[in-house]
Design a protein around this motif. Structure first.
Motif, PDB file in Angstrom:
ATOM      1  N   VAL A   1      11.462   4.271  34.886  1.00  0.00           N
ATOM      2  CA  VAL A   1      10.122   4.065  34.134  1.00  0.00           C
ATOM      3  C   VAL A   1       9.811   5.552  32.640  1.00  0.00           C
ATOM      4  O   VAL A   1       9.540   4.320  31.932  1.00  0.00           O
ATOM      5  N   LEU A   2      10.336   6.318  32.817  1.00  0.00           N
ATOM      6  CA  LEU A   2       9.469   6.848  31.402  1.00  0.00           C
ATOM      7  C   LEU A   2      11.055   7.087  30.838  1.00  0.00           C
ATOM      8  O   LEU A   2      10.842   6.638  29.105  1.00  0.00           O
ATOM      9  N   ALA A   3      12.376   5.880  30.799  1.00  0.00           N
ATOM     10  CA  ALA A   3      13.264   5.546  29.422  1.00  0.00           C
ATOM     11  C   ALA A   3      12.652   4.035  29.361  1.00  0.00           C
ATOM     12  O   ALA A   3      12.130   3.879  28.039  1.00  0.00           O
ATOM     13  N   LEU A   4      11.871   3.298  30.559  1.00  0.00           N
ATOM     14  CA  LEU A   4      11.387   2.227  30.001  1.00  0.00           C
ATOM     15  C   LEU A   4      10.248   2.112  28.901  1.00  0.00           C
ATOM     16  O   LEU A   4       9.803   1.972  27.711  1.00  0.00           O
ATOM     17  N   ALA A   5       9.315   3.480  29.072  1.00  0.00           N
ATOM     18  CA  ALA A   5       8.232   3.869  28.396  1.00  0.00           C
ATOM     19  C   ALA A   5       9.284   4.650  26.933  1.00  0.00           C
ATOM     20  O   ALA A   5       7.885   3.844  25.993  1.00  0.00           O
ATOM     21  N   ALA A   6       9.905   5.072  26.965  1.00  0.00           N
ATOM     22  CA  ALA A   6       9.684   5.530  26.247  1.00  0.00           C
ATOM     23  C   ALA A   6      10.585   4.662  24.793  1.00  0.00           C
ATOM     24  O   ALA A   6      10.413   4.753  23.242  1.00  0.00           O
ATOM     25  N   VAL A   7      10.900   3.621  25.028  1.00  0.00           N
ATOM     26  CA  VAL A   7      11.519   2.744  23.934  1.00  0.00           C
ATOM     27  C   VAL A   7      10.562   2.106  23.894  1.00  0.00           C
ATOM     28  O   VAL A   7      10.671   1.867  22.357  1.00  0.00           O
ATOM     29  N   PHE A   8       9.515   1.659  24.132  1.00  0.00           N
ATOM     30  CA  PHE A   8       8.343   0.738  23.349  1.00  0.00           C
ATOM     31  C   PHE A   8       7.785   2.266  23.545  1.00  0.00           C
ATOM     32  O   PHE A   8       7.101   1.277  21.409  1.00  0.00           O
ATOM     33  N   ILE A   9       7.393   3.484  23.189  1.00  0.00           N
ATOM     34  CA  ILE A   9       6.649   4.267  22.192  1.00  0.00           C
ATOM     35  C   ILE A   9       7.728   4.860  21.203  1.00  0.00           C
ATOM     36  O   ILE A   9       7.236   5.051  20.063  1.00  0.00           O
ATOM     37  N   GLY A  10       8.889   4.815  21.495  1.00  0.00           N
ATOM     38  CA  GLY A  10       9.996   5.069  20.285  1.00  0.00           C
ATOM     39  C   GLY A  10       9.628   3.792  18.974  1.00  0.00           C
ATOM     40  O   GLY A  10       9.672   3.865  17.794  1.00  0.00           O
ATOM     41  N   SER A  11       9.593   2.338  19.490  1.00  0.00           N
ATOM     42  CA  SER A  11       9.766   2.066  19.548  1.00  0.00           C
ATOM     43  C   SER A  11       8.072   1.565  18.490  1.00  0.00           C
ATOM     44  O   SER A  11       8.205   0.934  16.723  1.00  0.00           O
ATOM     45  N   ARG A  12       7.230   1.679  18.875  1.00  0.00           N
ATOM     46  CA  ARG A  12       6.421   2.045  18.205  1.00  0.00           C
ATOM     47  C   ARG A  12       6.276   2.998  17.026  1.00  0.00           C
ATOM     48  O   ARG A  12       5.558   2.229  15.368  1.00  0.00           O
ATOM     49  N   VAL A  13       6.261   4.039  16.975  1.00  0.00           N
ATOM     50  CA  VAL A  13       7.043   5.233  16.021  1.00  0.00           C
ATOM     51  C   VAL A  13       7.944   4.635  14.807  1.00  0.00           C
ATOM     52  O   VAL A  13       7.445   4.754  13.353  1.00  0.00           O
ATOM     53  N   GLY A  14       8.435   3.557  15.322  1.00  0.00           N
ATOM     54  CA  GLY A  14      10.186   3.462  14.404  1.00  0.00           C
ATOM     55  C   GLY A  14       9.231   2.118  13.474  1.00  0.00           C
ATOM     56  O   GLY A  14      10.002   2.112  12.094  1.00  0.00           O
ATOM     57  N   GLU A  15       8.591   1.287  13.848  1.00  0.00           N
ATOM     58  CA  GLU A  15       7.872   0.406  13.180  1.00  0.00           C
ATOM     59  C   GLU A  15       7.423   0.596  12.152  1.00  0.00           C
ATOM     60  O   GLU A  15       7.583   0.484  10.520  1.00  0.00           O
TER      61      GLU A  15
END
Length: 182
Positions: free
Chosen positions: A144-158
């Motif tokens: 659950v935490l890793a799944l959320a982190a992927v999407f949070i990271g992608s927002r920052v990465g954009e």
């Protein structure tokens, strides 16, 4: 071990996987659910399997494994981090391409971030912890935490562009150093 202690332990074990998921998300820009689920699933699976492995192998190889695991984790994370650093200085045309997420690309990360969970498995044997519910809890929380982190990271990465890949590589190398230096 109480349920609360297991939950705290699961969160602590998940932090390396969360940091790596965040770093990988920085590169992905707009991850597909398939990619995010693969990454989170691999991290959750290995965080759950490694304590079982540690629990089983503790009595045979505890001393040998204990000294080598920080070096293995450091080596894997540093190599992958260095590759990300190299990619961050690549062509500008590459900046808009999304890296491919495969089992082959995630497996070394999942192994490297879950090695410390094997040591936890050793303590499970000593403390006579009921292993099945403990590893299920560890795996689910990590997923659950890793799944959320992927999407949070992608927002920052954009927003960060190629700098996101540079930061992600530095994060991986930093995690490797932290594991090595203990």
């Amino acid at each position: 071990m109480t349920t609360l202690e297991l939950v705290v332990l699961a969160f602590a074990l998940a932090m390396d996987a969360v940091a790596v998921s965040l770093a990988e998300g920085l590169q992905l820009r707009r991850p597909r659910w398939r990619d995010a689920l693969l990454m989170a699933g691999m991290f959750g699976l290995f965080q759950a399997l490694m304590p079982v492995l540690g629990w089983v192998l503790a009595f045979w190889f505890a001393d040998a494994v204990e000294t080598a695991t920080p070096w293995i984790a450091f080596g894997l994370l540093s190599l992958i981090g260095a590759k990300m650093l190299w990619e961050s200085f690549g062509n500008e045309a590459d900046e808009h391409t999304t890296p491919t997420v495969t089992v082959r690309s995630v497996l070394p990360l999942a192994i490297a971030t879950s090695i410390d969970a094997a040591a936890v498995g050793v303590t499970f044997g000593v403390l006579e912890v009921d292993v099945a519910p403990a590893v299920l809890l560890i795996g689910v929380i990590t997923f659950v935490l890793a799944l959320a982190a992927v999407f949070i990271g992608s927002r920052v990465g954009e927003r960060l562009g190629r700098w996101a890949t540079l930061v992600g590589g530095l994060i991986l190398i930093g995690i490797g150093l932290r594991i090595l230096l203990g």
